[in-house]
Design a protein around this motif. Structure first.
Motif, PDB file in Angstrom:
ATOM      1  N   LYS A 124       0.828  -1.207   0.000  1.00 61.92           N
ATOM      2  CA  LYS A 124       0.000   0.000   0.000  1.00 61.92           C
ATOM      3  C   LYS A 124       0.862   1.257   0.000  1.00 61.92           C
ATOM      4  N   SER A 125       1.913   1.224   0.797  1.00 60.93           N
ATOM      5  CA  SER A 125       2.816   2.370   0.865  1.00 60.93           C
ATOM      6  C   SER A 125       3.503   2.592  -0.476  1.00 60.93           C
ATOM      7  N   GLY A 126       3.920   1.492  -1.085  1.00 54.85           N
ATOM      8  CA  GLY A 126       4.596   1.584  -2.381  1.00 54.85           C
ATOM      9  C   GLY A 126       3.688   2.096  -3.478  1.00 54.85           C
ATOM     10  N   VAL A 127       2.458   1.623  -3.483  1.00 54.65           N
ATOM     11  CA  VAL A 127       1.496   2.065  -4.500  1.00 54.65           C
ATOM     12  C   VAL A 127       1.134   3.533  -4.288  1.00 54.65           C
ATOM     13  N   THR A 128       1.027   3.935  -3.038  1.00 51.91           N
ATOM     14  CA  THR A 128       0.762   5.354  -2.744  1.00 51.91           C
ATOM     15  C   THR A 128       1.860   6.230  -3.341  1.00 51.91           C
ATOM     16  N   GLU A 129       3.098   5.793  -3.207  1.00 50.91           N
ATOM     17  CA  GLU A 129       4.226   6.543  -3.767  1.00 50.91           C
ATOM     18  C   GLU A 129       4.174   6.542  -5.288  1.00 50.91           C
ATOM     19  N   LEU A 130       3.786   5.410  -5.883  1.00 52.06           N
ATOM     20  CA  LEU A 130       3.661   5.339  -7.345  1.00 52.06           C
ATOM     21  C   LEU A 130       2.627   6.340  -7.842  1.00 52.06           C
ATOM     22  N   LYS A 131       1.504   6.407  -7.162  1.00 54.41           N
ATOM     23  CA  LYS A 131       0.440   7.318  -7.583  1.00 54.41           C
ATOM     24  C   LYS A 131       0.846   8.788  -7.392  1.00 54.41           C
ATOM     25  N   LYS A 132       1.644   9.036  -6.358  1.00 56.69           N
ATOM     26  CA  LYS A 132       2.154  10.391  -6.144  1.00 56.69           C
ATOM     27  C   LYS A 132       3.064  10.800  -7.297  1.00 56.69           C
TER      28      LYS A 132
END
Length: 213
Positions: free
Chosen positions: A76-84
């Motif tokens: 979840k943390s990684g995907v949040t960063e990807l979307k950012k």
């Protein structure tokens, strides 16, 4: 499964600053080209930052692909960063579009230069204008394909944190991203070739002016 999902968009910049020449038509054409070149500054400014963000996003994606569904928090943390990073790219692409749209509008100024041109220069200026407008149209094609790529990537990112996503589905989506990436690269190549053509026509036109002196 190929993991490369991004296209690195370092595009050729058009060299439009013409020579400073005394004759009215040549001087006006030089001014028009310089105005267009200046309008494209925003487009040139975003390229290095866009490339940097794409590399960061690519690295982040590859790291996430090494995780498992059991590592929920990290996923979840990684995907949040990807979307950012994806959002940051969208902002830069918006700035690029604004810059190129303004430049395309200025290209209409060629009409004033054509009206003042003699018969010999007329054909060269008309050809340059057509090629210049075509270049901006090709840039629009690139932008369209790039945005489609971003949409597919976003869908892929959502799939990464969906516990019901099957590995086969994930592989299919990565392949969709790769296929769209190829379309984006093809659009970039066409745009870059068009840039070279415009620069070549510009150089030839000003050389012809020099030859007549």
């Amino acid at each position: 499964m190929r993991k490369h999902i991004l296209v690195f968009t370092i595009l050729s910049a058009i060299i439009l600053s013409g020579c400073s020449i005394g004759e009215t038509v040549e001087k006006r054409l030089s001014e028009t080209l310089t105005e267009i070149h200046t309008a494209e500054q925003g487009y040139r400014d975003v390229q290095s930052e866009l490339y940097k963000i794409e590399q960061m996003e690519q690295d982040q994606f590859e790291s996430i692909m090494k995780l498992t569904q059991k590592q929920k928090d990290e996923l979840k943390s990684g995907v949040t960063e990807l979307k950012k990073l994806q959002q940051e790219r969208s902002v830069l692409i918006g700035d690029e579009v604004t810059s190129m749209t303004k430049a395309k509008g200025l290209a209409e100024s060629f009409d004033d230069d054509i009206k003042k041109a003699d018969e010999v220069a007329l054909d060269g200026i008309q050809t340059l204008k057509t090629a210049t407008i075509e270049r901006y149209d090709l840039h629009s094609v690139f932008i369209s394909e790039y945005k489609k790529l971003q949409d597919i990537q976003n869908h892929l990112y959502d799939m990464l944190i969906n516990e019901e996503t099957e590995l086969a589905e994930l592989k299919d989506e990565v392949e969709e991203v790769n296929l769209q990436n190829e379309k984006v690269q093809s659009a970039i190549n066409a745009f870059n070739e068009s840039t070279k053509k415009v620069n070549s026509l510009k150089d030839a036109l000003f050389s012809s002016f020099e030859d007549k002196k």
